[in-house]
Design a protein around this motif. Structure first.
Motif, PDB file in Angstrom:
ATOM      1  N   ALA A   1       0.821  -1.393  -0.168  1.00  0.00           N
ATOM      2  CA  ALA A   1       0.019   0.108   0.205  1.00  0.00           C
ATOM      3  C   ALA A   1       0.746   1.263  -0.042  1.00  0.00           C
ATOM      4  N   SER A   2       2.269   0.984  -0.317  1.00  0.00           N
ATOM      5  CA  SER A   2       3.220   2.302  -0.395  1.00  0.00           C
ATOM      6  C   SER A   2       2.609   3.326  -1.262  1.00  0.00           C
ATOM      7  N   GLY A   3       2.628   4.592  -0.997  1.00  0.00           N
ATOM      8  CA  GLY A   3       2.375   5.765  -1.681  1.00  0.00           C
ATOM      9  C   GLY A   3       3.350   6.100  -2.570  1.00  0.00           C
ATOM     10  N   SER A   4       4.450   5.730  -2.462  1.00  0.00           N
ATOM     11  CA  SER A   4       5.944   5.988  -3.359  1.00  0.00           C
ATOM     12  C   SER A   4       6.020   7.561  -3.257  1.00  0.00           C
ATOM     13  N   GLY A   5       5.812   8.095  -2.071  1.00  0.00           N
ATOM     14  CA  GLY A   5       5.905   9.553  -1.857  1.00  0.00           C
ATOM     15  C   GLY A   5       4.917  10.242  -2.474  1.00  0.00           C
ATOM     16  N   ARG A   6       3.686   9.789  -2.740  1.00  0.00           N
ATOM     17  CA  ARG A   6       2.739  10.375  -3.449  1.00  0.00           C
ATOM     18  C   ARG A   6       1.896  11.590  -2.283  1.00  0.00           C
ATOM     19  N   TYR A   7       1.951  11.049  -1.145  1.00  0.00           N
ATOM     20  CA  TYR A   7       1.207  11.922  -0.063  1.00  0.00           C
ATOM     21  C   TYR A   7       1.964  13.052   0.063  1.00  0.00           C
ATOM     22  N   VAL A   8       3.408  13.072   0.120  1.00  0.00           N
ATOM     23  CA  VAL A   8       3.847  14.286   0.280  1.00  0.00           C
ATOM     24  C   VAL A   8       3.893  15.282  -1.136  1.00  0.00           C
ATOM     25  N   LEU A   9       3.832  14.765  -2.246  1.00  0.00           N
ATOM     26  CA  LEU A   9       3.620  15.346  -3.290  1.00  0.00           C
ATOM     27  C   LEU A   9       2.378  15.983  -3.544  1.00  0.00           C
ATOM     28  N   TRP A  10       1.219  15.216  -2.892  1.00  0.00           N
ATOM     29  CA  TRP A  10      -0.159  15.749  -2.816  1.00  0.00           C
ATOM     30  C   TRP A  10      -0.400  16.887  -1.834  1.00  0.00           C
ATOM     31  N   GLN A  11       0.501  16.587  -0.760  1.00  0.00           N
ATOM     32  CA  GLN A  11       0.346  17.862   0.350  1.00  0.00           C
ATOM     33  C   GLN A  11       0.997  19.218  -0.300  1.00  0.00           C
ATOM     34  N   VAL A  12       2.186  19.099  -1.052  1.00  0.00           N
ATOM     35  CA  VAL A  12       2.756  20.361  -1.815  1.00  0.00           C
ATOM     36  C   VAL A  12       1.777  21.017  -2.668  1.00  0.00           C
ATOM     37  N   ALA A  13       0.966  19.971  -3.407  1.00  0.00           N
ATOM     38  CA  ALA A  13       0.235  20.594  -4.274  1.00  0.00           C
ATOM     39  C   ALA A  13      -0.956  21.310  -3.685  1.00  0.00           C
ATOM     40  N   TRP A  14      -1.348  20.702  -2.624  1.00  0.00           N
ATOM     41  CA  TRP A  14      -2.681  21.491  -1.813  1.00  0.00           C
ATOM     42  C   TRP A  14      -2.042  22.856  -1.223  1.00  0.00           C
ATOM     43  N   LYS A  15      -0.915  22.899  -0.826  1.00  0.00           N
ATOM     44  CA  LYS A  15      -0.294  24.147  -0.275  1.00  0.00           C
ATOM     45  C   LYS A  15      -0.151  25.097  -1.369  1.00  0.00           C
ATOM     46  N   ASP A  16       0.301  24.691  -2.656  1.00  0.00           N
ATOM     47  CA  ASP A  16       0.082  25.676  -3.545  1.00  0.00           C
ATOM     48  C   ASP A  16      -1.146  26.115  -3.722  1.00  0.00           C
ATOM     49  N   PHE A  17      -2.187  25.453  -4.026  1.00  0.00           N
ATOM     50  CA  PHE A  17      -3.722  25.718  -4.351  1.00  0.00           C
ATOM     51  C   PHE A  17      -4.010  26.722  -2.861  1.00  0.00           C
TER      52      PHE A  17
ATOM     53  N   GLY B   1       0.907  28.427 -11.800  1.00  0.00           N
ATOM     54  CA  GLY B   1       1.405  28.503 -13.162  1.00  0.00           C
ATOM     55  C   GLY B   1       1.733  27.029 -13.710  1.00  0.00           C
ATOM     56  N   THR B   2       1.185  26.991 -14.858  1.00  0.00           N
ATOM     57  CA  THR B   2       1.346  25.812 -15.750  1.00  0.00           C
ATOM     58  C   THR B   2       2.734  25.216 -15.480  1.00  0.00           C
ATOM     59  N   GLN B   3       2.784  23.938 -15.266  1.00  0.00           N
ATOM     60  CA  GLN B   3       4.061  23.258 -14.960  1.00  0.00           C
ATOM     61  C   GLN B   3       5.100  23.927 -14.195  1.00  0.00           C
ATOM     62  N   ASN B   4       4.684  24.563 -13.060  1.00  0.00           N
ATOM     63  CA  ASN B   4       5.372  25.255 -12.286  1.00  0.00           C
ATOM     64  C   ASN B   4       5.572  24.803 -10.814  1.00  0.00           C
ATOM     65  N   TYR B   5       5.146  23.566 -10.932  1.00  0.00           N
ATOM     66  CA  TYR B   5       4.809  22.612  -9.659  1.00  0.00           C
ATOM     67  C   TYR B   5       6.299  22.611  -8.778  1.00  0.00           C
ATOM     68  N   GLU B   6       7.610  21.977  -9.753  1.00  0.00           N
ATOM     69  CA  GLU B   6       8.829  21.457  -9.498  1.00  0.00           C
ATOM     70  C   GLU B   6       9.253  22.274  -8.313  1.00  0.00           C
ATOM     71  N   ALA B   7       9.442  23.532  -8.522  1.00  0.00           N
ATOM     72  CA  ALA B   7      10.195  24.539  -7.448  1.00  0.00           C
ATOM     73  C   ALA B   7       9.482  24.567  -6.106  1.00  0.00           C
ATOM     74  N   THR B   8       8.138  24.625  -6.336  1.00  0.00           N
ATOM     75  CA  THR B   8       7.585  24.788  -4.903  1.00  0.00           C
ATOM     76  C   THR B   8       7.555  23.358  -4.152  1.00  0.00           C
ATOM     77  N   TYR B   9       7.538  22.175  -4.917  1.00  0.00           N
ATOM     78  CA  TYR B   9       7.784  21.194  -4.325  1.00  0.00           C
ATOM     79  C   TYR B   9       9.065  20.838  -3.534  1.00  0.00           C
ATOM     80  N   TYR B  10      10.141  21.363  -3.880  1.00  0.00           N
ATOM     81  CA  TYR B  10      11.408  21.442  -3.330  1.00  0.00           C
ATOM     82  C   TYR B  10      11.459  22.253  -2.178  1.00  0.00           C
ATOM     83  N   ARG B  11      10.668  23.358  -2.259  1.00  0.00           N
ATOM     84  CA  ARG B  11      10.656  24.464  -1.277  1.00  0.00           C
ATOM     85  C   ARG B  11       9.840  23.753   0.200  1.00  0.00           C
ATOM     86  N   LEU B  12       8.507  23.245  -0.173  1.00  0.00           N
ATOM     87  CA  LEU B  12       7.431  23.197   0.984  1.00  0.00           C
ATOM     88  C   LEU B  12       7.334  21.744   1.212  1.00  0.00           C
ATOM     89  N   ARG B  13       7.996  20.823   0.559  1.00  0.00           N
ATOM     90  CA  ARG B  13       7.878  19.584   1.037  1.00  0.00           C
ATOM     91  C   ARG B  13       8.538  19.406   2.560  1.00  0.00           C
TER      92      ARG B  13
END
Length: 641
Positions: free
Chosen positions: A354-370, A379-391
């Motif tokens: 049932a491992s999420g392979s890190g997806r839970y962290v990715l989804w947390q950051v996406a929700w923080k962006d929202f 901005g379109t395809q601008n998730y990467e930078a916020t992921y490293y900063r907010l994870r």
């Protein structure tokens, strides 16, 4: 019939383009999907100038088209507030690809393209690619297998599974339709068996969940329960026969063993089982043409099948409760395992983990962006930078949030989400409305198959990044167009966009798409040439050309810096990295690269400055922390000396 041939061939070519991209990394890279986009540009321009756009029928189709156009426009608008404008431009261009596919599909269906033949093309295309993959698998185990699972021609195991399975329910519908040629019915069911066998080798848990979720939709909506079950029988039987042999490939590989011997024994079985399924389908089709079972028998057996499926689900649930305990507690346990990446059970099969392979962290950051940018998004395809900063914990190197709904919310905000999900709702809702109101049994079966296939794509995309893989998403876009377009020969709805306004609109969209895509294509071509150039000097020439066509792409100065390092042109290195920082200021990587450069040159002060900037944007990176600390210690030691 002759009038239908041209639009049918044209629309079939659209789904076959997706299959071709499936043989080339799924069309993920720019040069993989841009050629298909240019074909669609030419197609939309031609049908618009010829006046074919006037044939568009039904308010629902026009509403869906309008919503999709508005979504694409909003995606382009996000370039203005995106930190990395080059990535936003690229993402907007790819979204334009899907709009062109949807537009072309709507027009060609309105010109009476054969839905059934288009669905045959969408089913057999991936099956042909699967056959070539199977032929190459034994000799290219290292290239097609990775970490114990099949990455295939898409280059990503979950993507390979989705590429093979998006048309699965369409295949089941075609295999059970008396309107389809018996030979094609046999080929389709054999192809479905082949695709599912290879999909097992991918060990994709998302595919497993999505296929079971879409199965319920197929049997609830299609109305062809009996034919669906009969079509599924050889596929399910083949999986039962060969599953353990295919799963053992993963077990042996993940344990450090060599899967070559297991593949050698499993692959012939795949061929035999697929051929057996094809023969089954052909035999059934021939019998089906000569004998029509009584309607009462069909209804009775269909009811029995429905009851059997229901009882099986209930019995399976009871067994699961007896074996695993309270389902609520079990669900909580699996959710905790998903969040913590617990891989328990993976030793027997990845499907049991049932491992999420890190997806839970990715989804947390996406929700923080929202939450931080609810209206516009980052901005379109601008998730990467916020992921490293907010994870808040490590989850590997990523560029997307691995969830289409969260990707839309985080990158396009409420406005973009409203347009996108409104588009999906109109397409699917219209198809379901017609299914329950006016369609014949054949139409209901087709609508059920299309809805189930779209559901599979959406379910699996909700835990993946398939929007960036056109080989997976483009067929789903065509299915949406088939759902929202009127069946048969309905009354033509008079709309104000008919005539020259519609011609000019279609031609204008095609011209705009060409204007967006040409610089992307030419720049990507020159950037690719730079990586294969015979000398660094020639490579630098190609990079400079790429930069002229796409001055927003932050990857280009990165490549320029690499070449300049090789040539020893230190000033160019610094200028390139500083330009990359200006183009992508929120990403930690260019700061780190410039810090590495200064560290190698012995400029500890500058290196420390850029390492700190990088660490500010990627605070959990242990290697960056070590480098920054090392610079501080070096300075302290030097002062003490």
């Amino acid at each position: 019939m002759k009038e239908r041939l041209a639009p049918t061939l044209a629309l079939s070519s659209v789904v076959l383009l997706a299959s071709l991209m499936g043989n080339d990394q799924g069309g993920y890279f720019t040069l993989g999907w841009v050629p298909a986009a240019f074909v669609l540009v030419a197609m939309v321009f031609a049908v618009s100038i010829a006046g074919a756009g006037r044939a568009l029928r039904g308010r629902a189709g026009l509403l869906a088209l309008g919503l999709f156009c508005a979504y694409v426009a909003w995606t382009f608008a996000s370039i203005f507030w995106a930190a990395d404008k080059g990535s936003a431009w690229l993402g907007a261009g790819q979204t334009m690809l899907y709009l062109l596919a949807f537009w072309a599909a709507l027009v060609l269906i309105s010109l009476d393209a054969s839905r059934r033949l288009v669905l045959v093309a969408s089913s057999l295309g991936p099956a042909v690619i699967a056959a070539f993959t199977l032929l190459a698998l034994q000799s290219r185990v290292g290239g097609l297998m990775e970490g114990g699972w099949l990455v295939g021609t898409v280059g990503y195991h979950n993507g390979e599974a989705a590429f093979l399975l998006v048309p699965f329910w369409v295949s089941i519908y075609l295999a059970g339709s008396r309107m389809v040629n018996p030979l094609i019915r046999g080929l389709v069911i054999g192809g479905a068996t082949l695709c599912t066998q290879l999909a097992v080798l991918t060990e994709s848990r998302g595919a497993m969940v999505a296929i079971f979720g879409s199965l319920l939709i197929f049997f609830l909506i299609s109305g062809a329960r009996l034919r669906g079950v009969v079509a599924l029988l050889p596929v399910v039987a083949s999986l039962g026969i060969n599953f353990h042999g295919l799963n053992d490939v993963y077990i042996v590989s993940s344990g450090g063993g060599n899967p070559a011997a297991l593949l050698e024994s499993a692959l012939p079985r795949i061929w035999l089982l697929s051929a057996g399924s094809a023969l089954y389908g052909l035999t059934w089709a021939v019998i089906d043409r000569g004998w029509t079972p009584p309607r009462r028998l069909v209804r009775a057996v269909g009811a029995v099948v429905l009851v059997f499926c229901t009882l099986s689900v209930v019995a399976g649930g009871a067994v699961a409760v007896d074996r695993y305990g309270n389902p609520i507690d079990l669900a909580h346990e699996k959710w905790v395992a998903f969040k913590t990446n617990d891989t328990s059970g993976a030793g027997q099969s990845r499907y049991l983990s049932a491992s999420g392979s890190g997806r839970y962290v990715l989804w947390q950051v996406a929700w923080k962006d929202f939450e931080a940018h609810p209206l516009l998004g980052v901005g379109t395809q601008n998730y990467e930078a916020t992921y490293y900063r907010l994870r808040q914990s490590e989850a590997g190197s990523v560029r997307q949030p691995h969830s289409l709904p969260l990707e839309v919310l985080a990158e396009r905000g409420v406005v973009g989400a409203g347009l996108f999900f409104g588009f999906l709702f109109v397409c699917v809702g219209t198809g379901l409305w017609r299914r329950f109101r006016s369609l014949s049994p054949e139409g209901r079966a087709q609508a059920g198959a299309l809805s189930a296939s779209v559901a599979y794509w959406f379910f699996h995309s909700s835990a993946e990044w398939f929007w960036q893989i056109p080989a997976i998403t483009m067929p789903a876009i065509v299915y949406l167009a088939l759902l929202v377009s009127p069946w048969g020969n309905p009354e033509v709805v008079r709309v104000p966009t008919r005539g020259w306004p519609m011609r000019l609109t279609g031609a204008g969209v095609a011209a705009l798409a060409a204007a967006v895509l040409v610089p992307l294509a030419v720049s990507a071509y020159y950037l690719q040439q730079s990586k294969t150039a015979v000398t660094p000097e020639k490579a630098l020439v190609f990079v400079n050309r790429a930069e002229r066509f796409n001055p927003l792409d932050s990857q280009i100065p990165d490549e320029k810096a690499r070449i300049a390092l090789e040539l020893g042109r230190w000033k160019t290195v610094v200028e390139a990295y500083k330009r990359e920082i200006r183009l992508n200021p929120e990403n930690y990587a260019p700061y780190m690269y410039l810090g590495d450069y200064y560290a190698r040159r012995g400029d500890d002060t500058s290196a420390r400055t850029y390492y700190r900037e990088a660490l500010h944007r990627n605070p959990l990176d242990a290697e960056l922390e070590r480098k920054a600390s090392s610079m501080v210690r070096d300075k302290t030691d030097h002062s003490a000396g």
